[in-house]
Design an enzyme around this catalytic site. Sequence first.
Site, PDB file in Angstrom:
ATOM      1  N   SER A  27       0.903  -1.288  -0.010  1.00 30.55           N
ATOM      2  CA  SER A  27      -0.130  -0.114   0.099  1.00 30.55           C
ATOM      3  C   SER A  27       0.928   1.368   0.030  1.00 30.55           C
ATOM      4  CB  SER A  27      -0.729  -0.018   1.325  1.00 30.55           C
ATOM      5  OG  SER A  27      -1.476   1.237   1.495  1.00 30.55           O
ATOM      6  N   TYR A  63      -2.353  -0.441  10.108  1.00 29.30           N
ATOM      7  CA  TYR A  63      -2.287  -0.892   8.827  1.00 29.30           C
ATOM      8  C   TYR A  63      -1.270  -1.004   8.036  1.00 29.30           C
ATOM      9  CZ  TYR A  63      -3.935  -0.893   3.915  1.00 29.30           C
ATOM     10  OH  TYR A  63      -4.214  -1.276   2.502  1.00 29.30           O
TER      11      TYR A  63
END
Length: 347
Positions: free
Chosen positions: A146, A171
């Site tokens: 990501s 995350y």
Amino acid sequence: MRADYRELDTTKTYLITGAAGFIGFWLAQRLLSTGCRVIGIDNLNDYYEVSLKQARLDRLSQTENSSLFTFLEGDIADQKLVNTVFSIYQPQIVVNLAAQAGVRYSIENPGVYMQSNIIGFFNILEACRHSYAGAQGVEHLVYASSSSVYGANHKVPFAEGDCVDHPVSLYAATKKSNELMAYTYSHLYQIPATGLRFFTVYGPLGRPDMAYFSFSRKIMKGEPITVFNHGDMYRDFTYIDDIITAVVRILGNPPVKAGVRHKVYNIGNNNPKQLMCFIETLEKALAQATGRNIATEKVFLPMQPGDVHRTYADTAELERDFGFQPGTSIDEGLLRFAEWFTGYYSY
Ligand SMILES: NC(=O)c1ccc[n+]([C@@H]2O[C@H](COP(=O)([O-])OP(=O)(O)OC[C@H]3O[C@@H](n4cnc5c(N)ncnc54)[C@H](O)[C@@H]3O)[C@@H](O)[C@H]2O)c1
């Protein structure tokens, strides 16, 4: 373009984890349309509406070549299940998209990120490793990382070689961990692996937890929308078709044999948009899709914990190796999203 570039091989079996998710669904659809055999796993969790995940699966069951698609409901954190799937279906190409996504949710629910993103990914790596028992085995592991790994980096655009040691959410920390784990498995067991740093992906059948989706709901209901950091945020929004085209090019082209066969690519638009500009374009797209006048009140709030001010992808490496740079404009992409959104939710 790499000298040894190969087109997608339709004789291989492709395993997609997170196949009922936004990116997994569109990837499965594209692979099926080219005649590939696709095995999909998803635990259909209720982080966002399960009916949308089901709608994506329904579409796959009605798509061209749907007989080439096998869906298995299961959790990648279940090692026994993962091993069984690998031994029965013997995929040559594995695409790990299953993960607990979302930055803000990771502040409240850290445990699920460890289960899905760390234990789950570890199970995939182990299964890839043990699939090498004979001459056959996994030829390429492609996995989702990501843009959040860049944290609050100030240097833009974000390039793959930049320091990513300072994630600002759990995350992001799990995604960076995935890159490290994949590197180690490539180093120790020669598993060819490619990590993809996606930058804010949007499009039809997208993720309801993402800001553009909740903005769309509120805009259509005539409710005010909440804009963080007073609208002073930039995102490198990337249209789903661009993402899928890039992933498909990468699948058949594992990192070359010299050294550790692990590589990371940014897949972003190389063209960040200010949040307010994105919202105005979204309003226009929704107005065009419905033929209605749209005027939305905005409520401006400070930055949220874990959020970053700007994402901006340097896509030179993707272009150099695969001759592709995402290029769908937000006007075009948001109109396609708005047409789907207003139809699907009957606005
Ligand atoms: N969409 C984006 O903008 C974006 C940006 C950066 C990275 N990513 C990454 O790309 C991948 C795909 O994202 P997406 O937008 O399609 O998200 P998504 O949430 O729509 O898809 C993920 C799917 O994985 C499934 N899943 C979650 N945990 C699982 C588990 N333990 N076992 C089996 N299935 C599980 C979910 O049910 C879901 O259907 C994710 O890894 C995400 O972190 C996405």
